[in-house]
Scaffold this motif. Structure first.
Motif, PDB file in Angstrom:
ATOM      1  N   TRP A  42       1.315  -1.035   2.957  1.00 12.65           N
ATOM      2  CA  TRP A  42       0.602   0.240   3.014  1.00 12.65           C
ATOM      3  C   TRP A  42       0.007   0.632   1.670  1.00 12.65           C
ATOM      4  CZ3 TRP A  42       2.277   4.132  -0.167  1.00 12.65           C
ATOM      5  CH2 TRP A  42       3.543   3.971  -0.730  1.00 12.65           C
ATOM      6  N   SER A  60       6.534  -6.952   3.999  1.00 11.78           N
ATOM      7  CA  SER A  60       5.580  -6.166   4.781  1.00 11.78           C
ATOM      8  C   SER A  60       5.790  -4.662   4.612  1.00 11.78           C
ATOM      9  CB  SER A  60       5.656  -6.543   6.260  1.00 11.78           C
ATOM     10  OG  SER A  60       6.903  -6.177   6.797  1.00 11.78           O
ATOM     11  N   SER A  61       6.914  -4.255   4.048  1.00  9.82           N
ATOM     12  CA  SER A  61       7.128  -2.826   3.818  1.00  9.82           C
ATOM     13  C   SER A  61       6.227  -2.289   2.702  1.00  9.82           C
ATOM     14  CB  SER A  61       8.593  -2.552   3.485  1.00  9.82           C
ATOM     15  OG  SER A  61       8.963  -3.228   2.309  1.00  9.82           O
ATOM     16  N   PHE A  62       5.581  -3.185   1.947  1.00 11.87           N
ATOM     17  CA  PHE A  62       4.675  -2.774   0.878  1.00 11.87           C
ATOM     18  C   PHE A  62       3.208  -2.923   1.256  1.00 11.87           C
ATOM     19  CE2 PHE A  62       8.546  -4.187  -1.323  1.00 11.87           C
ATOM     20  CZ  PHE A  62       8.887  -3.000  -1.944  1.00 11.87           C
ATOM     21  N   GLN A  94       3.956 -12.672   1.417  1.00 10.76           N
ATOM     22  CA  GLN A  94       4.780 -12.835   2.603  1.00 10.76           C
ATOM     23  C   GLN A  94       4.503 -14.182   3.267  1.00 10.76           C
ATOM     24  OE1 GLN A  94       4.244  -9.751   5.495  1.00 10.76           O
ATOM     25  NE2 GLN A  94       5.949 -10.415   6.741  1.00 10.76           N
ATOM     26  N   SER A 137       9.940 -10.984   5.752  1.00 10.87           N
ATOM     27  CA  SER A 137       9.331  -9.820   6.397  1.00 10.87           C
ATOM     28  C   SER A 137       9.548  -8.538   5.597  1.00 10.87           C
ATOM     29  CB  SER A 137       9.897  -9.639   7.801  1.00 10.87           C
ATOM     30  OG  SER A 137       9.539 -10.734   8.602  1.00 10.87           O
ATOM     31  N   ALA A 138      10.480  -8.550   4.668  1.00 11.70           N
ATOM     32  CA  ALA A 138      10.701  -7.369   3.835  1.00 11.70           C
ATOM     33  C   ALA A 138       9.475  -7.057   2.993  1.00 11.70           C
ATOM     34  CB  ALA A 138      11.918  -7.571   2.941  1.00 11.70           C
TER      35      ALA A 138
END
Length: 85
Positions: free
Chosen positions: A30, A26-28, A42, A23-24
């Motif tokens: 955007w 998903s911080s990219f 992911q 899930s880390a």
């Protein structure tokens, strides 16, 4: 939970660990144009993590991911059709 149904041997702790690590990515999401690549990456991490943690084949791990996504979609459709929201 679906991994156990498909014959997985891993623990819930292992499942939580690889899902949180994957899930880390998903911080990219955007970032324009590159966000889609990180989204696919992911999903790849979910499949590979499920394969190693639960000691199942790559196909069974991908099936577990697909069934999980399908379950969420069906639930969302049922909730929206019920008029609750």
């Amino acid at each position: 939970m679906i991994q156990k149904t498909l014959g997985g041997k891993g623990t819930y702790e292992g499942t939580a660990r690889f899902v949180l690590y994957a899930s880390a990515a998903s911080s990219f999401l955007w970032i324009p144009l590159a966000g889609g690549i990180f989204g696919v990456y992911q999903l790849y991490l979910y499949v590979v993590g499920g394969r190693f943690v639960h000691d199942v084949s790559l196909e069974r791990s991908a099936l577990a991911l697909f069934l999980s996504i399908l379950l969420v979609i069906v639930f969302a459709v049922l909730v929206s059709l019920s008029g609750f929201v």
